[in-house]
Motif scaffolding. Structure first.
Motif, PDB file in Angstrom:
ATOM      1  N   LEU A   1       0.834  -1.206   0.000  1.00 45.63           N
ATOM      2  CA  LEU A   1       0.000   0.000   0.000  1.00 45.63           C
ATOM      3  C   LEU A   1       0.867   1.254   0.000  1.00 45.63           C
ATOM      4  O   LEU A   1       0.659   2.169  -0.817  1.00 45.63           O
ATOM      5  N   ALA A   2       1.845   1.311   0.899  1.00 49.26           N
ATOM      6  CA  ALA A   2       2.726   2.482   0.971  1.00 49.26           C
ATOM      7  C   ALA A   2       3.532   2.647  -0.311  1.00 49.26           C
ATOM      8  O   ALA A   2       3.709   3.770  -0.813  1.00 49.26           O
ATOM      9  N   LEU A   3       4.018   1.547  -0.866  1.00 47.49           N
ATOM     10  CA  LEU A   3       4.844   1.612  -2.072  1.00 47.49           C
ATOM     11  C   LEU A   3       4.042   2.131  -3.259  1.00 47.49           C
ATOM     12  O   LEU A   3       4.523   2.995  -4.017  1.00 47.49           O
ATOM     13  N   LEU A   4       2.810   1.665  -3.437  1.00 40.37           N
ATOM     14  CA  LEU A   4       2.001   2.094  -4.578  1.00 40.37           C
ATOM     15  C   LEU A   4       1.562   3.548  -4.444  1.00 40.37           C
ATOM     16  O   LEU A   4       1.466   4.269  -5.447  1.00 40.37           O
ATOM     17  N   ILE A   5       1.280   3.986  -3.230  1.00 38.26           N
ATOM     18  CA  ILE A   5       0.951   5.405  -3.036  1.00 38.26           C
ATOM     19  C   ILE A   5       2.142   6.274  -3.423  1.00 38.26           C
ATOM     20  O   ILE A   5       1.992   7.313  -4.077  1.00 38.26           O
ATOM     21  N   LEU A   6       3.344   5.838  -3.046  1.00 38.18           N
ATOM     22  CA  LEU A   6       4.554   6.600  -3.379  1.00 38.18           C
ATOM     23  C   LEU A   6       4.801   6.610  -4.883  1.00 38.18           C
ATOM     24  O   LEU A   6       5.104   7.659  -5.472  1.00 38.18           O
ATOM     25  N   ILE A   7       4.662   5.478  -5.542  1.00 38.92           N
ATOM     26  CA  ILE A   7       4.956   5.376  -6.977  1.00 38.92           C
ATOM     27  C   ILE A   7       4.012   6.241  -7.805  1.00 38.92           C
ATOM     28  O   ILE A   7       4.416   6.857  -8.793  1.00 38.92           O
ATOM     29  N   THR A   8       2.754   6.293  -7.416  1.00 39.64           N
ATOM     30  CA  THR A   8       1.756   6.989  -8.232  1.00 39.64           C
ATOM     31  C   THR A   8       1.561   8.448  -7.845  1.00 39.64           C
ATOM     32  O   THR A   8       0.849   9.175  -8.541  1.00 39.64           O
ATOM     33  N   ALA A   9       2.184   8.891  -6.752  1.00 38.10           N
ATOM     34  CA  ALA A   9       1.953  10.262  -6.266  1.00 38.10           C
ATOM     35  C   ALA A   9       2.581  11.288  -7.206  1.00 38.10           C
ATOM     36  O   ALA A   9       3.607  11.042  -7.852  1.00 38.10           O
ATOM     37  N   TYR A  10       1.953  12.438  -7.265  1.00 34.53           N
ATOM     38  CA  TYR A  10       2.406  13.551  -8.107  1.00 34.53           C
ATOM     39  C   TYR A  10       2.759  14.715  -7.183  1.00 34.53           C
ATOM     40  O   TYR A  10       1.906  15.259  -6.490  1.00 34.53           O
ATOM     41  N   PHE A  11       4.043  15.082  -7.168  1.00 33.77           N
ATOM     42  CA  PHE A  11       4.515  16.140  -6.285  1.00 33.77           C
ATOM     43  C   PHE A  11       5.120  17.274  -7.110  1.00 33.77           C
ATOM     44  O   PHE A  11       6.199  17.123  -7.672  1.00 33.77           O
ATOM     45  N   GLY A  12       4.414  18.385  -7.205  1.00 36.69           N
ATOM     46  CA  GLY A  12       4.956  19.581  -7.842  1.00 36.69           C
ATOM     47  C   GLY A  12       5.533  19.360  -9.223  1.00 36.69           C
ATOM     48  O   GLY A  12       6.589  19.916  -9.555  1.00 36.69           O
ATOM     49  N   GLY A  13       4.874  18.553 -10.034  1.00 31.90           N
ATOM     50  CA  GLY A  13       5.334  18.322 -11.399  1.00 31.90           C
ATOM     51  C   GLY A  13       6.195  17.086 -11.562  1.00 31.90           C
ATOM     52  O   GLY A  13       6.621  16.774 -12.679  1.00 31.90           O
ATOM     53  N   TYR A  14       6.456  16.359 -10.479  1.00 32.27           N
ATOM     54  CA  TYR A  14       7.311  15.172 -10.550  1.00 32.27           C
ATOM     55  C   TYR A  14       6.553  13.940 -10.064  1.00 32.27           C
ATOM     56  O   TYR A  14       5.752  14.002  -9.124  1.00 32.27           O
ATOM     57  N   SER A  15       6.835  12.800 -10.708  1.00 32.10           N
ATOM     58  CA  SER A  15       6.222  11.550 -10.287  1.00 32.10           C
ATOM     59  C   SER A  15       7.041  10.382 -10.822  1.00 32.10           C
ATOM     60  O   SER A  15       7.528  10.413 -11.957  1.00 32.10           O
ATOM     61  N   LEU A  16       7.175   9.351  -9.992  1.00 33.26           N
ATOM     62  CA  LEU A  16       7.863   8.136 -10.429  1.00 33.26           C
ATOM     63  C   LEU A  16       7.081   7.414 -11.523  1.00 33.26           C
ATOM     64  O   LEU A  16       7.628   6.560 -12.229  1.00 33.26           O
ATOM     65  N   TRP A  17       5.809   7.759 -11.661  1.00 35.74           N
ATOM     66  CA  TRP A  17       4.965   7.069 -12.638  1.00 35.74           C
ATOM     67  C   TRP A  17       5.465   7.262 -14.069  1.00 35.74           C
ATOM     68  O   TRP A  17       5.177   6.442 -14.948  1.00 35.74           O
ATOM     69  N   ILE A  18       6.213   8.307 -14.310  1.00 39.35           N
ATOM     70  CA  ILE A  18       6.698   8.555 -15.666  1.00 39.35           C
ATOM     71  C   ILE A  18       7.567   7.396 -16.158  1.00 39.35           C
ATOM     72  O   ILE A  18       7.652   7.123 -17.363  1.00 39.35           O
ATOM     73  N   LEU A  19       8.192   6.673 -15.218  1.00 44.47           N
ATOM     74  CA  LEU A  19       9.006   5.520 -15.610  1.00 44.47           C
ATOM     75  C   LEU A  19       8.134   4.379 -16.113  1.00 44.47           C
ATOM     76  O   LEU A  19       8.513   3.647 -17.035  1.00 44.47           O
ATOM     77  N   PHE A  20       6.942   4.223 -15.531  1.00 46.82           N
ATOM     78  CA  PHE A  20       6.050   3.137 -15.931  1.00 46.82           C
ATOM     79  C   PHE A  20       5.396   3.416 -17.277  1.00 46.82           C
ATOM     80  O   PHE A  20       5.003   2.491 -17.982  1.00 46.82           O
ATOM     81  N   CYS A  21       5.268   4.684 -17.619  1.00 44.33           N
ATOM     82  CA  CYS A  21       4.625   5.034 -18.887  1.00 44.33           C
ATOM     83  C   CYS A  21       5.416   4.547 -20.092  1.00 44.33           C
ATOM     84  O   CYS A  21       4.883   4.487 -21.202  1.00 44.33           O
ATOM     85  N   LYS A  22       6.670   4.228 -19.877  1.00 44.17           N
ATOM     86  CA  LYS A  22       7.504   3.782 -20.986  1.00 44.17           C
ATOM     87  C   LYS A  22       7.339   2.291 -21.269  1.00 44.17           C
ATOM     88  O   LYS A  22       7.849   1.777 -22.269  1.00 44.17           O
ATOM     89  N   LEU A  23       6.629   1.568 -20.394  1.00 51.08           N
ATOM     90  CA  LEU A  23       6.416   0.141 -20.601  1.00 51.08           C
ATOM     91  C   LEU A  23       5.384  -0.082 -21.704  1.00 51.08           C
ATOM     92  O   LEU A  23       4.514   0.766 -21.923  1.00 51.08           O
ATOM     93  N   PRO A  24       5.449  -1.222 -22.410  1.00 51.02           N
ATOM     94  CA  PRO A  24       4.479  -1.495 -23.486  1.00 51.02           C
ATOM     95  C   PRO A  24       3.039  -1.426 -22.991  1.00 51.02           C
ATOM     96  O   PRO A  24       2.695  -2.030 -21.973  1.00 51.02           O
ATOM     97  N   LEU A  25       2.202  -0.669 -23.697  1.00 55.48           N
ATOM     98  CA  LEU A  25       0.777  -0.495 -23.427  1.00 55.48           C
ATOM     99  C   LEU A  25       0.476   0.270 -22.133  1.00 55.48           C
ATOM    100  O   LEU A  25      -0.677   0.597 -21.866  1.00 55.48           O
ATOM    101  N   ALA A  26       1.499   0.549 -21.300  1.00 56.95           N
ATOM    102  CA  ALA A  26       1.236   1.191 -20.010  1.00 56.95           C
ATOM    103  C   ALA A  26       0.710   2.607 -20.177  1.00 56.95           C
ATOM    104  O   ALA A  26      -0.042   3.104 -19.329  1.00 56.95           O
TER     105      ALA A  26
END
Length: 683
Positions: free
Chosen positions: A346-371
């Motif tokens: 739960l804590a890990l997924l909240i951190l990965i998907t969070a958007y803080f002031g224009g930054y988010s770790l989610w941008i790394l997942f967007c590069k995966l096929p179909l993601a």
């Protein structure tokens, strides 16, 4: 507490919530879950499955809207895994909308039963499992997403996550196969929830791998050895069964994702980061509950959140307090590995998907096929509700076990408060009668004795939104067993104009864009073969010449110079009325050797624009209206154009001034082309 009493409490609590939330919102089946858009689209997908099984439609994948484009299923969700809950009531009732209501309600039953079962398997007590099941099934984010009916079936989340935890805890490969089976079934219910469930499973596995105290092994090598030993000790039958199951699940996933891969290949479907970023969870998102009667006022303090309707992530005060207390007072000793695995995930997924002031770790997942197709990341809350429900149940169990008054507190105070908080909400609904009235109105416009191979194309004339008209057309077409050029979904074929009203030029344009798609843009045989099948309905300005020759529709790679543009002139050709709409008809004449394209690749298209003048020639409106060129203006040729004007303007006998504009470059009147004036008081 006896098993019989536990079951009674579980069923009774569910019935209270079920009747107070989804059943009450449907108002004795007089209301439909969702609006005139997404709800009817999901109903259409289910109906296509039913009619295909009945022989009325030709394909589960190549749907009959956006005809004749292929792999239309890949434009949106599939709902295959949830279809049985629709097919049976559809067969019994004979009504697609009633079957959809029943299908929607069954989703709540499935989610509650699956969560209650999973929490009991994870060693939570009966009352604790009831509390967790209520949170997962009825929490505020669930009702906030009720307008997206495709998300209602989430039963695979608790079942798959629980099976994976058992696999990691007991190292029995049978549980891994079970977890994978529920994951695949969840993907077949809805891609969104399936994708986020996969992330939850990966997060659980990652927490297990990275935390030695959880896996009870000093190194990853020793942990891996334990799994290998378990495999080695399995019987031959168990190994074969697991291998067969794994192959079958991979085949099922390949079959499911093939249309989506084809859509990505053929249509270049991809979501931009700028669009995805607007729907990444903010800290404020977890405190938004605009649909709650209790919390809507406090939600207003969080302003300026883009796509606000997708950010309704507040789980409620009671679930939040229970989950926080569960995280603080839960323990590995009582709950086993489930507690750190679900809490950590739960804590890990909240951190990965969070958007803080224009930054988010989610941008790394967007590069995966179909993601990148997963644009509404805020919907991950529908999966996170399971670890939240587990933590809440863990605290309830602790409270009941350690305090003599704990059971009374939970049953008399916490459960009623939880039910009340989940119930004091509104969901998106629309009148069932309105659904039926719209289809009846469009049905009456369809000509009698349609050719067997007819392709229907309906004007947008009923409103209130273009997609409502498109869905009317799709439903009438599928009910009559005909394909249609109309369509609405998560993705559009390139070149499709979503807002065309009753401009019949959209008919040959859609055919031309398809022929360009298949590499036959200049094939007169293919063009006439298709357009001869099209039956336009509700249009008043269809040019018969479009059926005999291909209108030119090309793309300009650069802007036109003022010198070339001055060869264009405007001529008034009369007025016409159709379907209650007034039109001013003009002709754009081209006296030069220059060919003018209707589409611009550099964002400088040529458009007609007009404004209203009073009797003295004084403008009473600006040059705000626009009309795209339906087709090219060839050299030494002309193009007819119909401009819609309001009823009040015509009745008042105003003057209309018409000009041309090359967007973002210049206006025709600024380079010496005199605007055309038309006196609407004269026929």
């Amino acid at each position: 507490m006896s098993k019989k009493l536990n079951t009674s409490i579980a069923i009774g609590s569910f019935l209270v919530a079920f009747m107070a939330i989804p059943l009450a919102q449907l108002a004795h089946f007089s209301m439909m879950p969702g609006d005139l858009g997404d709800a009817r689209l999901n109903n259409y997908f289910l109906e296509n499955i039913y009619q295909t099984l009945q022989g009325g439609q030709k394909s589960f994948v190549h749907l009959s809207f956006f005809y004749p484009y292929p792999y239309i299923l890949g434009f949106s969700d599939n709902l295959f895994g949830a279809a049985p809950a629709y097919l049976i009531p559809r067969f019994i009732t004979g009504s697609s909308d009633t079957a959809f209501q029943i299908w929607y309600l069954i989703g709540y039953v499935a989610n509650y039963a699956a969560t209650y079962y999973a929490l009991r398997k994870l060693r939570q007590g009966g009352i604790a499992a009831v509390v967790g099941a209520i949170i997962f099934t009825f929490a505020l984010p669930v009702t906030a997403q009720s307008g997206h009916a495709q998300l209602v079936y989430r039963f695979g989340v608790p079942l798959s996550a629980t099976a994976l935890i058992f696999f990691l805890e007991q190292k029995s490969w049978r549980y891994l196969a079970i977890s994978g089976a529920w994951l695949v079934w969840q993907f077949y219910c809805t891609i969104y929830v399936g994708f986020f469930l996969l992330m939850l499973l990966v997060s659980i596995a990652s927490i297990y791998i990275l935390t030695p105290s959880i896996r009870r092994a000093e190194s990853l090598r020793s942990a891996a050895t334990d799994f290998c030993v378990s495999w080695t000790r399995s019987t031959s039958a168990a190994k074969i069964g697991f291998s067969v199951a794994l192959i079958a699940l991979l085949i099922l996933m390949s079959l499911l994702f093939y249309p989506y891969l084809k859509v990505s290949e053929l249509y270049g479907a991809k979501r931009e980061w700028s669009e995805i970023a607007t729907m990444l969870p903010r800290i404020q998102s977890y405190f938004l509950a605009d649909w709650s009667w209790l919390w809507t006022s406090q939600s207003r303090i969080f302003a300026d959140i883009p796509m606000r309707h997708e950010h309704q992530l507040f789980i409620g005060l009671v679930p939040m307090m229970l989950a926080v207390c569960g995280a603080m007072f839960g323990s590995r000793e009582k709950d086993g590995v489930a507690f750190p695995l679900l809490g950590g995930a739960l804590a890990l997924l909240i951190l990965i998907t969070a958007y803080f002031g224009g930054y988010s770790l989610w941008i790394l997942f967007c590069k995966l096929p179909l993601a990148s197709a997963i644009r509404v990341v805020t919907r991950i809350i529908l999966v996170l509700l399971f670890p939240i429900a587990y933590l809440a149940a863990s605290f309830v169990d602790t409270l009941i076990a350690n305090k003599s008054w704990g059971r009374r507190l939970v049953l008399v105070v916490l459960v009623p408060a939880l039910l009340a908080e989940c119930s004091f909400v509104s969901i998106v609904v629309s009148p069932k009668e309105l659904w039926r009235e719209r289809l009846s109105a469009v049905e009456r416009e369809v000509p009698a004795n349609l050719p067997k191979d007819a392709v229907l194309f309906f004007a947008q004339s009923h409103g209130p939104y273009f997609y409502a008209d498109e869905l009317d057309a799709m439903w009438v077409a599928i009910n009559r067993g005909h394909p249609t050029l109309n369509g609405y979904s998560g993705i559009y074929p390139s070149g499709y104009n979503g807002f065309y009203g009753d401009d019949c030029a959209e008919m040959p344009k859609r055919i031309l864009t398809y022929l360009n798609f298949v590499g036959k843009s200049n094939d007169i045989g293919a063009y006439t073969k298709l357009i001869d099948r099209v039956v336009p309905i509700g249009f008043g300005n269809c040019n018969p010449a479009w059926r005999r020759s291909i209108p030119q529709l090309t793309r300009a790679s650069k802007s036109y110079t003022p010198e070339a543009f001055r060869a264009l002139s405007l001529q008034y050709t009369g007025r016409s009325d159709a379907l209650g709409q007034h039109y001013v008809n003009i002709k754009i004449e081209n006296s030069s050797n220059q060919h003018f394209s209707a589409i611009s690749e550099v964002n400088t298209p040529i458009r007609a624009s007009w404004r209203v003048l009073d009797a003295n020639g004084v403008p009473v409106s600006g040059w705000d209206t626009r009309k795209d060129l339906p087709f090219d203006i060839p050299a030494h040729s002309d193009l007819d154009l119909s401009l819609p004007v309001g009823d009040a303007v015509v009745r008042q006998g105003r003057m209309l001034e018409v000009s041309l504009v090359q967007e973002n470059v210049f206006w025709a009147q600024d380079i010496g082309i005199k605007p055309l004036r038309i006196n609407l008081g004269q026929k």
